[in-house]
Design a protein around this motif. Structure first.
Motif, PDB file in Angstrom:
ATOM      1  N   ALA A 140      23.349   6.218 -15.758  1.00  0.00           N
ATOM      2  CA  ALA A 140      22.364   6.982 -16.537  1.00  0.00           C
ATOM      3  C   ALA A 140      21.445   6.040 -17.306  1.00  0.00           C
ATOM      4  CB  ALA A 140      23.073   7.941 -17.490  1.00  0.00           C
ATOM      5  N   PHE A 141      22.008   4.968 -17.879  1.00  0.00           N
ATOM      6  CA  PHE A 141      21.168   3.992 -18.582  1.00  0.00           C
ATOM      7  C   PHE A 141      20.280   3.235 -17.600  1.00  0.00           C
ATOM      8  CE2 PHE A 141      23.849   4.852 -22.193  1.00  0.00           C
ATOM      9  CZ  PHE A 141      22.984   4.676 -23.260  1.00  0.00           C
ATOM     10  N   ALA A 142      20.816   2.896 -16.434  1.00  0.00           N
ATOM     11  CA  ALA A 142      20.012   2.195 -15.420  1.00  0.00           C
ATOM     12  C   ALA A 142      18.847   3.070 -14.965  1.00  0.00           C
ATOM     13  CB  ALA A 142      20.892   1.801 -14.231  1.00  0.00           C
ATOM     14  N   GLU A 143      19.101   4.358 -14.789  1.00  0.00           N
ATOM     15  CA  GLU A 143      18.043   5.275 -14.374  1.00  0.00           C
ATOM     16  C   GLU A 143      16.969   5.396 -15.457  1.00  0.00           C
ATOM     17  OE1 GLU A 143      17.526   9.993 -13.237  1.00  0.00           O
ATOM     18  OE2 GLU A 143      19.473   9.034 -12.896  1.00  0.00           O
ATOM     19  N   ALA A 144      17.400   5.496 -16.716  1.00  0.00           N
ATOM     20  CA  ALA A 144      16.425   5.573 -17.812  1.00  0.00           C
ATOM     21  C   ALA A 144      15.595   4.289 -17.880  1.00  0.00           C
ATOM     22  CB  ALA A 144      17.136   5.831 -19.139  1.00  0.00           C
ATOM     23  N   GLN A 145      16.222   3.163 -17.610  1.00  0.00           N
ATOM     24  CA  GLN A 145      15.476   1.903 -17.571  1.00  0.00           C
ATOM     25  C   GLN A 145      14.501   1.885 -16.408  1.00  0.00           C
ATOM     26  OE1 GLN A 145      18.824  -0.861 -17.593  1.00  0.00           O
ATOM     27  NE2 GLN A 145      18.396  -1.408 -19.731  1.00  0.00           N
ATOM     28  N   ALA A 146      14.934   2.341 -15.246  1.00  0.00           N
ATOM     29  CA  ALA A 146      14.063   2.359 -14.065  1.00  0.00           C
ATOM     30  C   ALA A 146      12.845   3.254 -14.284  1.00  0.00           C
ATOM     31  CB  ALA A 146      14.853   2.820 -12.836  1.00  0.00           C
ATOM     32  N   LYS A 147      13.024   4.330 -15.038  1.00  0.00           N
ATOM     33  CA  LYS A 147      11.918   5.238 -15.346  1.00  0.00           C
ATOM     34  C   LYS A 147      11.003   4.673 -16.428  1.00  0.00           C
ATOM     35  CE  LYS A 147      14.309   9.638 -14.518  1.00  0.00           C
ATOM     36  NZ  LYS A 147      14.833  10.836 -15.241  1.00  0.00           N
ATOM     37  N   GLY A 148      11.451   3.605 -17.095  1.00  0.00           N
ATOM     38  CA  GLY A 148      10.666   3.041 -18.189  1.00  0.00           C
ATOM     39  C   GLY A 148      10.843   3.766 -19.508  1.00  0.00           C
ATOM     40  N   VAL A 149      11.852   4.648 -19.580  1.00  0.00           N
ATOM     41  CA  VAL A 149      12.101   5.404 -20.810  1.00  0.00           C
ATOM     42  C   VAL A 149      12.702   4.496 -21.880  1.00  0.00           C
ATOM     43  CG1 VAL A 149      13.390   7.341 -21.813  1.00  0.00           C
ATOM     44  CG2 VAL A 149      12.391   7.546 -19.527  1.00  0.00           C
ATOM     45  N   ILE A 150      13.563   3.571 -21.463  1.00  0.00           N
ATOM     46  CA  ILE A 150      14.144   2.604 -22.386  1.00  0.00           C
ATOM     47  C   ILE A 150      13.936   1.196 -21.833  1.00  0.00           C
ATOM     48  CG2 ILE A 150      15.835   4.202 -23.388  1.00  0.00           C
ATOM     49  CD1 ILE A 150      17.977   2.917 -21.610  1.00  0.00           C
ATOM     50  N   ASP A 151      13.989   0.228 -22.708  1.00  0.00           N
ATOM     51  CA  ASP A 151      13.753  -1.171 -22.348  1.00  0.00           C
ATOM     52  C   ASP A 151      14.792  -1.642 -21.333  1.00  0.00           C
ATOM     53  OD1 ASP A 151      12.252  -3.703 -23.123  1.00  0.00           O
ATOM     54  OD2 ASP A 151      14.337  -4.314 -23.403  1.00  0.00           O
ATOM     55  N   ASP A 152      14.366  -2.493 -20.404  1.00  0.00           N
ATOM     56  CA  ASP A 152      15.274  -2.945 -19.349  1.00  0.00           C
ATOM     57  C   ASP A 152      15.708  -4.398 -19.496  1.00  0.00           C
ATOM     58  OD1 ASP A 152      12.973  -4.293 -18.645  1.00  0.00           O
ATOM     59  OD2 ASP A 152      12.869  -3.479 -16.613  1.00  0.00           O
ATOM     60  N   ARG A 153      15.484  -4.998 -20.669  1.00  0.00           N
ATOM     61  CA  ARG A 153      15.847  -6.402 -20.831  1.00  0.00           C
ATOM     62  C   ARG A 153      17.347  -6.610 -21.048  1.00  0.00           C
ATOM     63  NH1 ARG A 153      11.581  -8.299 -25.221  1.00  0.00           N
ATOM     64  NH2 ARG A 153      11.864  -6.139 -25.823  1.00  0.00           N
ATOM     65  N   ILE A 154      18.053  -5.572 -21.424  1.00  0.00           N
ATOM     66  CA  ILE A 154      19.506  -5.661 -21.573  1.00  0.00           C
ATOM     67  C   ILE A 154      20.129  -4.924 -20.394  1.00  0.00           C
ATOM     68  CG2 ILE A 154      21.506  -5.043 -22.997  1.00  0.00           C
ATOM     69  CD1 ILE A 154      19.665  -5.150 -25.440  1.00  0.00           C
ATOM     70  N   PRO A 155      21.039  -5.561 -19.662  1.00  0.00           N
ATOM     71  CA  PRO A 155      21.674  -4.871 -18.531  1.00  0.00           C
ATOM     72  C   PRO A 155      22.303  -3.548 -18.991  1.00  0.00           C
ATOM     73  CG  PRO A 155      22.227  -7.197 -18.503  1.00  0.00           C
ATOM     74  CD  PRO A 155      21.523  -6.939 -19.809  1.00  0.00           C
ATOM     75  N   PRO A 156      22.225  -2.504 -18.159  1.00  0.00           N
ATOM     76  CA  PRO A 156      22.685  -1.184 -18.589  1.00  0.00           C
ATOM     77  C   PRO A 156      24.159  -1.142 -19.005  1.00  0.00           C
ATOM     78  CG  PRO A 156      22.142  -1.181 -16.249  1.00  0.00           C
ATOM     79  CD  PRO A 156      21.687  -2.486 -16.802  1.00  0.00           C
ATOM     80  N   ALA A 157      25.018  -1.903 -18.341  1.00  0.00           N
ATOM     81  CA  ALA A 157      26.432  -1.906 -18.740  1.00  0.00           C
ATOM     82  C   ALA A 157      26.588  -2.506 -20.135  1.00  0.00           C
ATOM     83  CB  ALA A 157      27.269  -2.689 -17.734  1.00  0.00           C
ATOM     84  N   ASP A 158      25.875  -3.582 -20.420  1.00  0.00           N
ATOM     85  CA  ASP A 158      25.935  -4.204 -21.749  1.00  0.00           C
ATOM     86  C   ASP A 158      25.378  -3.254 -22.798  1.00  0.00           C
ATOM     87  OD1 ASP A 158      26.739  -6.313 -20.173  1.00  0.00           O
ATOM     88  OD2 ASP A 158      25.021  -7.592 -20.640  1.00  0.00           O
ATOM     89  N   LEU A 159      24.310  -2.568 -22.447  1.00  0.00           N
ATOM     90  CA  LEU A 159      23.680  -1.628 -23.359  1.00  0.00           C
ATOM     91  C   LEU A 159      24.638  -0.503 -23.728  1.00  0.00           C
ATOM     92  CD1 LEU A 159      21.065  -0.943 -24.813  1.00  0.00           C
ATOM     93  CD2 LEU A 159      20.296   0.215 -22.739  1.00  0.00           C
TER      94      LEU A 159
END
Length: 196
Positions: free
Chosen positions: A128-147
């Motif tokens: 879910a975090f990876a998808e939000a990052q891919a959409k540009g909704v949240i920043d993608d500089r932190i890997p989704p698992a770490d986030l």
């Protein structure tokens, strides 16, 4: 009818008693005798249902984690709202965080019972975090698992360390609310990339 057993009601009482016992004493310190007494259940019945104390702990924790997931599904597109609801849930159900930390103390970096199922559950949240990052909704500089890991830590630490929260932040209602607002701000900065 008198004498009729209700296995589901008995299991529910066992889960409630076991939750309180394990939250207070951990796996090693918990006693099946006390769980049986509080649940008004036969000790042998507990072993018949769950096998052993470690398996009972594992099933209790998994049930509580499922309840959390149902009550507060991950919302990576609204991380501030999600983390606020997560903090609220933990404040209302501090036994869940205590169970998670007892599990960590007991198993350390080794494997846990039913780890594959738990991993799959969290992989869905990471996705879910990876998808939000891919959409540009949240920043993608932190890997989704770490986030996800950092967000869970932010939300749970005030419940894990209530004494430190009280000493450092304060114990008045306004202190607790200020901390929650600060955690929301931190979540926003982490996910929006505005952490400076």
């Amino acid at each position: 009818m008198a004498g009729v057993r209700d296995p589901e009601a008995t299991k529910a009482r066992i889960f409630e008693a076991a939750t309180a016992e394990f939250a207070a004493f951990g796996i090693a310190g918990a006693r099946i005798d006390r769980i049986a007494r509080e649940a008004r259940a036969n000790k042998q019945l507990i072993y018949a249902y769950f096998g052993n104390k470690a398996e009972l702990f594992s099933q209790v924790l998994e049930k509580r984690l499922i309840e959390l997931a149902a009550a507060n599904p991950v919302d990576a597109e609204d991380p501030e709202g999600w983390i606020d609801r997560l903090m609220e849930y933990h404040a209302a159900h501090p036994e869940l965080i205590r169970l998670v930390f007892w599990e960590g103390l007991e198993y350390g970096t080794g494997g846990i019972p039913h780890e594959a199922e738990r991993r799959r559950h969290y992989e869905g949240k990471v996705a879910a975090f990876a998808e939000a990052q891919a959409k540009g909704v949240i920043d993608d500089r932190i890997p989704p698992a770490d986030l996800l890991f950092m967000m869970i830590a932010l939300a749970s630490w005030p419940t894990v360390q209530p004494q430190m929260r009280r000493i450092i932040v304060g114990e008045r209602d306004e202190d607790v609310e200020r901390l929650r607002a600060s955690v929301r701000t931190a979540a926003h900065r982490i996910t929006s990339g505005t952490g400076g």
